[in-house]
Design a protein around this motif. Structure first.
Motif, PDB file in Angstrom:
ATOM      1  N   ALA A 193     -36.220  -6.736  16.159  1.00 49.46           N
ATOM      2  CA  ALA A 193     -35.174  -7.050  17.141  1.00 49.46           C
ATOM      3  C   ALA A 193     -35.719  -8.048  18.159  1.00 49.46           C
ATOM      4  O   ALA A 193     -36.861  -7.940  18.596  1.00 49.46           O
ATOM      5  CB  ALA A 193     -34.694  -5.778  17.826  1.00 49.46           C
ATOM      6  N   THR A 194     -34.893  -9.002  18.526  1.00 52.65           N
ATOM      7  CA  THR A 194     -35.359 -10.091  19.388  1.00 52.65           C
ATOM      8  C   THR A 194     -35.161  -9.843  20.879  1.00 52.65           C
ATOM      9  O   THR A 194     -35.700 -10.584  21.687  1.00 52.65           O
ATOM     10  CB  THR A 194     -34.665 -11.405  18.996  1.00 52.65           C
ATOM     11  OG1 THR A 194     -33.249 -11.211  19.089  1.00 52.65           O
ATOM     12  CG2 THR A 194     -35.043 -11.819  17.586  1.00 52.65           C
ATOM     13  N   ASN A 195     -34.378  -8.831  21.237  1.00 50.71           N
ATOM     14  CA  ASN A 195     -34.200  -8.560  22.665  1.00 50.71           C
ATOM     15  C   ASN A 195     -34.153  -7.053  22.901  1.00 50.71           C
ATOM     16  O   ASN A 195     -33.997  -6.264  21.979  1.00 50.71           O
ATOM     17  CB  ASN A 195     -32.940  -9.253  23.213  1.00 50.71           C
ATOM     18  CG  ASN A 195     -31.664  -8.781  22.548  1.00 50.71           C
ATOM     19  OD1 ASN A 195     -31.358  -7.593  22.552  1.00 50.71           O
ATOM     20  ND2 ASN A 195     -30.913  -9.704  21.967  1.00 50.71           N
ATOM     21  N   GLN A 220     -32.003  -5.120  24.381  1.00 49.92           N
ATOM     22  CA  GLN A 220     -30.743  -4.439  24.105  1.00 49.92           C
ATOM     23  C   GLN A 220     -30.656  -4.047  22.622  1.00 49.92           C
ATOM     24  O   GLN A 220     -30.252  -2.927  22.301  1.00 49.92           O
ATOM     25  CB  GLN A 220     -29.563  -5.340  24.489  1.00 49.92           C
ATOM     26  CG  GLN A 220     -28.222  -4.664  24.386  1.00 49.92           C
ATOM     27  CD  GLN A 220     -27.096  -5.558  24.884  1.00 49.92           C
ATOM     28  OE1 GLN A 220     -27.286  -6.741  25.148  1.00 49.92           O
ATOM     29  NE2 GLN A 220     -25.925  -4.981  25.014  1.00 49.92           N
ATOM     30  N   ASP A 221     -31.073  -4.940  21.724  1.00 47.88           N
ATOM     31  CA  ASP A 221     -31.071  -4.622  20.294  1.00 47.88           C
ATOM     32  C   ASP A 221     -32.094  -3.537  19.966  1.00 47.88           C
ATOM     33  O   ASP A 221     -31.843  -2.664  19.154  1.00 47.88           O
ATOM     34  CB  ASP A 221     -31.354  -5.872  19.457  1.00 47.88           C
ATOM     35  CG  ASP A 221     -30.185  -6.839  19.460  1.00 47.88           C
ATOM     36  OD1 ASP A 221     -29.053  -6.431  19.815  1.00 47.88           O
ATOM     37  OD2 ASP A 221     -30.408  -8.019  19.114  1.00 47.88           O
ATOM     38  N   LYS A 222     -33.275  -3.609  20.591  1.00 52.54           N
ATOM     39  CA  LYS A 222     -34.299  -2.589  20.362  1.00 52.54           C
ATOM     40  C   LYS A 222     -33.793  -1.224  20.827  1.00 52.54           C
ATOM     41  O   LYS A 222     -33.957  -0.221  20.130  1.00 52.54           O
ATOM     42  CB  LYS A 222     -35.600  -2.945  21.093  1.00 52.54           C
ATOM     43  CG  LYS A 222     -36.362  -4.091  20.455  1.00 52.54           C
ATOM     44  CD  LYS A 222     -37.653  -4.345  21.192  1.00 52.54           C
ATOM     45  CE  LYS A 222     -38.376  -5.565  20.672  1.00 52.54           C
ATOM     46  NZ  LYS A 222     -38.862  -5.467  19.307  1.00 52.54           N
ATOM     47  N   ARG A 229     -30.709  -0.173  21.103  1.00 57.15           N
ATOM     48  CA  ARG A 229     -29.680   0.292  20.165  1.00 57.15           C
ATOM     49  C   ARG A 229     -30.321   0.859  18.897  1.00 57.15           C
ATOM     50  O   ARG A 229     -29.933   1.918  18.407  1.00 57.15           O
ATOM     51  CB  ARG A 229     -28.723  -0.847  19.817  1.00 57.15           C
ATOM     52  CG  ARG A 229     -27.531  -0.414  18.982  1.00 57.15           C
ATOM     53  CD  ARG A 229     -26.501  -1.531  18.822  1.00 57.15           C
ATOM     54  NE  ARG A 229     -27.012  -2.689  18.137  1.00 57.15           N
ATOM     55  CZ  ARG A 229     -27.167  -2.790  16.807  1.00 57.15           C
ATOM     56  NH1 ARG A 229     -26.872  -1.765  16.045  1.00 57.15           N
ATOM     57  NH2 ARG A 229     -27.610  -3.891  16.251  1.00 57.15           N
ATOM     58  N   GLN A 230     -31.338   0.177  18.389  1.00 55.03           N
ATOM     59  CA  GLN A 230     -32.031   0.639  17.191  1.00 55.03           C
ATOM     60  C   GLN A 230     -32.765   1.967  17.439  1.00 55.03           C
ATOM     61  O   GLN A 230     -32.825   2.816  16.558  1.00 55.03           O
ATOM     62  CB  GLN A 230     -33.023  -0.421  16.685  1.00 55.03           C
ATOM     63  CG  GLN A 230     -32.371  -1.652  16.095  1.00 55.03           C
ATOM     64  CD  GLN A 230     -31.526  -1.340  14.874  1.00 55.03           C
ATOM     65  OE1 GLN A 230     -31.818  -0.454  14.095  1.00 55.03           O
ATOM     66  NE2 GLN A 230     -30.442  -2.089  14.716  1.00 55.03           N
TER      67      GLN A 230
END
Length: 154
Positions: free
Chosen positions: A36-38, A40-42, A44-45
């Motif tokens: 994940a590049t940011n 927020q994505d991390k 969520r994951q």
């Protein structure tokens, strides 16, 4: 032998089926966190990977199994077969449950030597999580890692 987190004491614990190998989805989710590049994505994951872990039966959400040092409630059980260590864990927090899944991906089914040499800080840095968690979550995940290491050392 099955043990709960608090003081490494023998208590009524889940049966062996709770300690089964982790689903491949956990490893895939951990890889997605790393990629994940940011933040927020991390984040969520992390919450998604927590959904992969089976919930712990309410019967086993007891004080003796609670990991001390977590702001949220987290329960940890241990099962050892030969020199391999297996864990069953849950939390009342989605983010903590995700962090548990990440820890278990690195420690579940490993030997005592592998677990005691596990470097949480380096692992989280590798995943891009260092410095991203609040101090209370960092303390909680450290407490969980320490409890896992304590089980492996006994």
């Amino acid at each position: 032998m099955n043990h709960a987190a608090s003081e490494n004491i023998l208590v009524d614990t889940p049966d062996k089926s709770c300690f089964i190998p982790l689903n491949d989805k956990v490893s895939q989710a951990v890889l997605a966190i790393q990629q994940a590049t940011n933040w927020q994505d991390k984040y969520r994951q992390i919450m998604l990977v927590g959904k992969v872990l089976a919930p712990l039966n309410e019967t086993f959400k007891v004080e003796a199994a609670q990991v001390k040092g977590c702001e949220s409630q987290a329960w940890l059980y241990h099962y050892q077969e030969a020199d391999k260590h297996f864990f069953c864990a849950d939390s009342d927090s989605r983010i903590v449950k995700g962090l548990i899944a990440i820890l278990l991906d690195a420690t579940h089914g490993k030997t005592s030597a592998e677990i005691t040499s596990f470097d949480l800080e380096r692992y989280f840095s590798h995943l891009g999580l260092s410095g991203q968690l609040s101090p209370s979550r960092t303390n909680g995940v450290t407490a969980l890692a320490n409890a896992i290491k304590q089980f492996a050392a006994t």
